[in-house]
Scaffold this active site. Sequence first.
Site: not given
Ligand code: ADP
Ligand code: MG
Length: 396
Positions: A43, A221, A352, A375
């Site tokens: 960033r 989620k 992230g 987001g």
């Molecule tokens: P991003 O930050 O890339 O948008 P998210 O915030 O949606 O991604 O998700 C990231 C988190 O999801 C990480 O902390 C990761 O540990 C968790 N995660 C992904 N798959 C699993 C799983 N099978 N069990 C537990 N945690 C998970």
């Molecule tokens: Mg995240």
Amino acid sequence: MKYLSSLSKKKLVNQTCLLRVDFNIENTDLHGYEHGLTRIPLRVERVLPTIKFLIDRGAKVIILSHRGRPKTQISADSQRKSALSQRRSAFTLKPFAKILSKLLKKPVQFIDFNFRKSDFLKLRNKIENFPPGSIFLLENLRFLPGEEKNDKKFAQQLALLGDFYVNDAFSVSHRAHASVVAITQFLPSYIGLALENELKKLNQVMKSPKKPLIIIIGGAKISDKIGVIKNFLKKANCILTGGGVANTFFAAQKLPVGQSLYEETMIPLARQLLKSKKIILPIDSVVGMGKGAILDIGPKTIKKYTNIIKSAATIVWNGPMGYIENKKFRKGTSETAKAIIKSRAFAVIGGGETTSIMSKVKGQKSKVFISTGGGAMLEYLAGKKLPGIEALKLSA
Ligand code: ADP
Ligand code: MG
């Protein structure tokens, strides 16, 4: 919509620009960079050309940003002074003045404010005495009460500091905050160079993606990602799933998920989505820790997903395939990253955690675009209108 890139030198010389960026970077990442362990935060890197563009044309730049959520956390802990000052260090933008100064090889004046009574006119007069090309960085706007409320009066005060406004912070454009939205009512407002490019890249996958178009959705989620899944269900050739998102689909199929991360309340929606054959679920998993939690996609899934990725012309990826904080469960995510880099596809990647893994994987990444937005990217790709972008369209 007005673009900074189309402004001539004549229009910029001796003008003061209020430039909204996003330096919401955590101390661990910041310290890593300061100690030479990690590369420049994305960033920060992305807005350097914008700052140079402005100062090279004789404009003065006042950089605006937020960092963290100071109010809630500071007031919750205001009893303990040491804790307070430690927290402050997570919220202040001060270190960025030094970083920018080094990168731009120019002084960058840090402007702290008197939190109770910020006299913006006085500040404006002070800034007027500086020569063209001067750079200022204002302290975290969220220290002031109007910012997160999108307060008009506050935006009007802030607007006193400059002659025009530039938004170069895609990652906060989904927030209706004063320095993103309300300010555009008081100053001629422009899209910055980084924001212009980011929208171009995202529009490329939204409007006319080369097929096959493959969407990869993982992470914690499904409720965060449902908009993207729905929006691409028609356009995409398939949607590969992993992480907590896939677990929720498993639960929707009444498969045992034990202690796995999933969203119970999303099961009915997940069941609906599964009617589409385009949603691809993992065919094996890595299970661990306690009562059989699914923590990564398995080797057969990695192979299957890698083959599909190989065939893609366009890829969108958000969300890790597993519990990446533990090295044992990172393979699905890092192999996905490797497959994308190896493929011939144009890829847009955001989030992230997802981008942190991507940045650790080596290889030619010229066809990979890393979005600065988590987001914001999800909302944009879901087809939602972002308040910050809409405000720029409406500004005089
Ligand atoms: P991003 O930050 O890339 O948008 P998210 O915030 O949606 O991604 O998700 C990231 C988190 O999801 C990480 O902390 C990761 O540990 C968790 N995660 C992904 N798959 C699993 C799983 N099978 N069990 C537990 N945690 C998970
Ligand atoms: Mg995240």
